[in-house]
Write a protein that holds these residues in place. Structure first.
Motif, mmCIF file in Angstrom:
data_model
loop_
_atom_site.group_PDB
_atom_site.id
_atom_site.type_symbol
_atom_site.label_atom_id
_atom_site.label_comp_id
_atom_site.label_asym_id
_atom_site.label_seq_id
_atom_site.Cartn_x
_atom_site.Cartn_y
_atom_site.Cartn_z
ATOM 1 N N ASP A 28 0.835 -1.206 0.000
ATOM 2 C CA ASP A 28 0.000 0.000 0.000
ATOM 3 C C ASP A 28 0.871 1.257 0.000
ATOM 4 O OD1 ASP A 28 -2.114 -1.756 0.096
ATOM 5 O OD2 ASP A 28 -2.674 -1.287 2.167
ATOM 6 N N ALA A 29 1.928 1.265 0.799
ATOM 7 C CA ALA A 29 2.810 2.439 0.878
ATOM 8 C C ALA A 29 3.507 2.709 -0.450
ATOM 9 C CB ALA A 29 3.835 2.255 1.986
ATOM 10 N N SER A 30 3.832 1.652 -1.190
ATOM 11 C CA SER A 30 4.572 1.825 -2.449
ATOM 12 C C SER A 30 3.740 2.493 -3.535
ATOM 13 C CB SER A 30 5.087 0.478 -2.962
ATOM 14 O OG SER A 30 4.022 -0.326 -3.465
ATOM 15 N N LEU A 31 2.433 2.474 -3.403
ATOM 16 C CA LEU A 31 1.559 2.984 -4.457
ATOM 17 C C LEU A 31 1.732 4.481 -4.701
ATOM 18 C CD1 LEU A 31 -1.773 1.053 -3.760
ATOM 19 C CD2 LEU A 31 0.139 0.409 -5.255
ATOM 20 N N GLN A 32 2.314 5.197 -3.745
ATOM 21 C CA GLN A 32 2.510 6.642 -3.890
ATOM 22 C C GLN A 32 3.834 7.002 -4.560
ATOM 23 O OE1 GLN A 32 -0.120 8.568 -3.332
ATOM 24 N NE2 GLN A 32 -1.046 6.593 -2.863
ATOM 25 N N GLN A 33 4.677 6.005 -4.842
ATOM 26 C CA GLN A 33 5.984 6.272 -5.457
ATOM 27 C C GLN A 33 5.807 6.919 -6.826
ATOM 28 O OE1 GLN A 33 9.170 5.600 -4.131
ATOM 29 N NE2 GLN A 33 9.804 6.840 -5.877
ATOM 30 N N GLU A 34 6.524 8.032 -7.051
ATOM 31 C CA GLU A 34 6.511 8.713 -8.351
ATOM 32 C C GLU A 34 7.909 8.657 -8.940
ATOM 33 O OE1 GLU A 34 3.658 12.544 -8.314
ATOM 34 O OE2 GLU A 34 5.305 12.666 -6.893
ATOM 35 N N VAL A 35 7.999 8.620 -10.244
ATOM 36 C CA VAL A 35 9.300 8.699 -10.902
ATOM 37 C C VAL A 35 9.816 10.138 -10.787
ATOM 38 C CG1 VAL A 35 8.433 9.134 -13.250
ATOM 39 C CG2 VAL A 35 10.637 8.001 -12.920
ATOM 40 N N ALA A 36 8.896 11.088 -10.819
ATOM 41 C CA ALA A 36 9.196 12.513 -10.658
ATOM 42 C C ALA A 36 7.875 13.204 -10.335
ATOM 43 C CB ALA A 36 9.805 13.086 -11.939
ATOM 44 N N PRO A 37 7.926 14.373 -9.719
ATOM 45 C CA PRO A 37 6.684 15.074 -9.395
ATOM 46 C C PRO A 37 5.833 15.330 -10.652
ATOM 47 C CG PRO A 37 8.527 16.082 -8.249
ATOM 48 C CD PRO A 37 9.108 15.078 -9.206
#
Length: 166
Positions: A28-37
């Motif tokens: 669940d925590a990983s779902l917010q990972q972005e490559v860049a803003p």
């Protein structure tokens, strides 16, 4: 392009299994990972891997898929389960609703006339393309990445083999 139902089922089943293994590793925590803003999050990208009505609706297959612009669930397990259900439904729909001849029929897809076998091929290639992006975001999020067409660095190491030079 696919010319037989069996070739699609065999190929897509293998690709879907590889994708499923990656989706099952998400947290669940990983779902917010972005490559860049400002770019897709890992959650949006993972949910985008689920076959949706955009590419499938012209094919006239009877199956339930998410709406093209629907929002991803907040739980990684829900994304993984939705992918599992939709891919199995797609495979079953093609297996039971079509014949090889249906693959040669054409439909209007994204404003162009494509044979159904080409549309299924494009669906699979689209997934492969975004699956590669998914693995990068998974690495950035600190998640394990599994080899799809060959071992990852960690898999080479676990086999006791020298890691190929990068």
């Amino acid at each position: 392009m696919f010319h037989t139902i069996e070739s699609f089922i065999e190929e897509y089943s293998n690709e879907a299994a590889a994708t499923q293994k990656l989706l099952d590793a998400l947290t669940d925590a990983s779902l917010q990972q972005e490559v860049a803003p400002g770019y897709r999050t890992l959650g949006h990208l993972a949910y985008h891997l689920i076959p949706s009505e955009g590419l499938l609706s012209p094919l006239d297959l009877q199956l339930e898929v998410p709406a093209e612009q629907s929002q991803p669930p907040a739980a990684a397990s829900e994304i993984a389960e939705a992918y599992r259900k939709v891919t199995q439904s797609l495979l079953e729909a093609v297996r039971t609703q079509w014949t090889d001849e249906k693959l040669e029929e054409s439909a209007l897809v994204f404003g162009a006339t494509w044979k159904n076998g080409l549309t299924l091929y494009a669906l699979m290639k689209h997934e492969i393309h975004h699956r590669g992006q998914l693995t990068i975001l998974m690495r950035q999020a600190g998640l394990p990445v599994y080899g799809i067409y060959g071992p990852t660095k960690e898999e080479w190491q676990s086999m006791g083999l020298p890691v190929p030079a990068i």
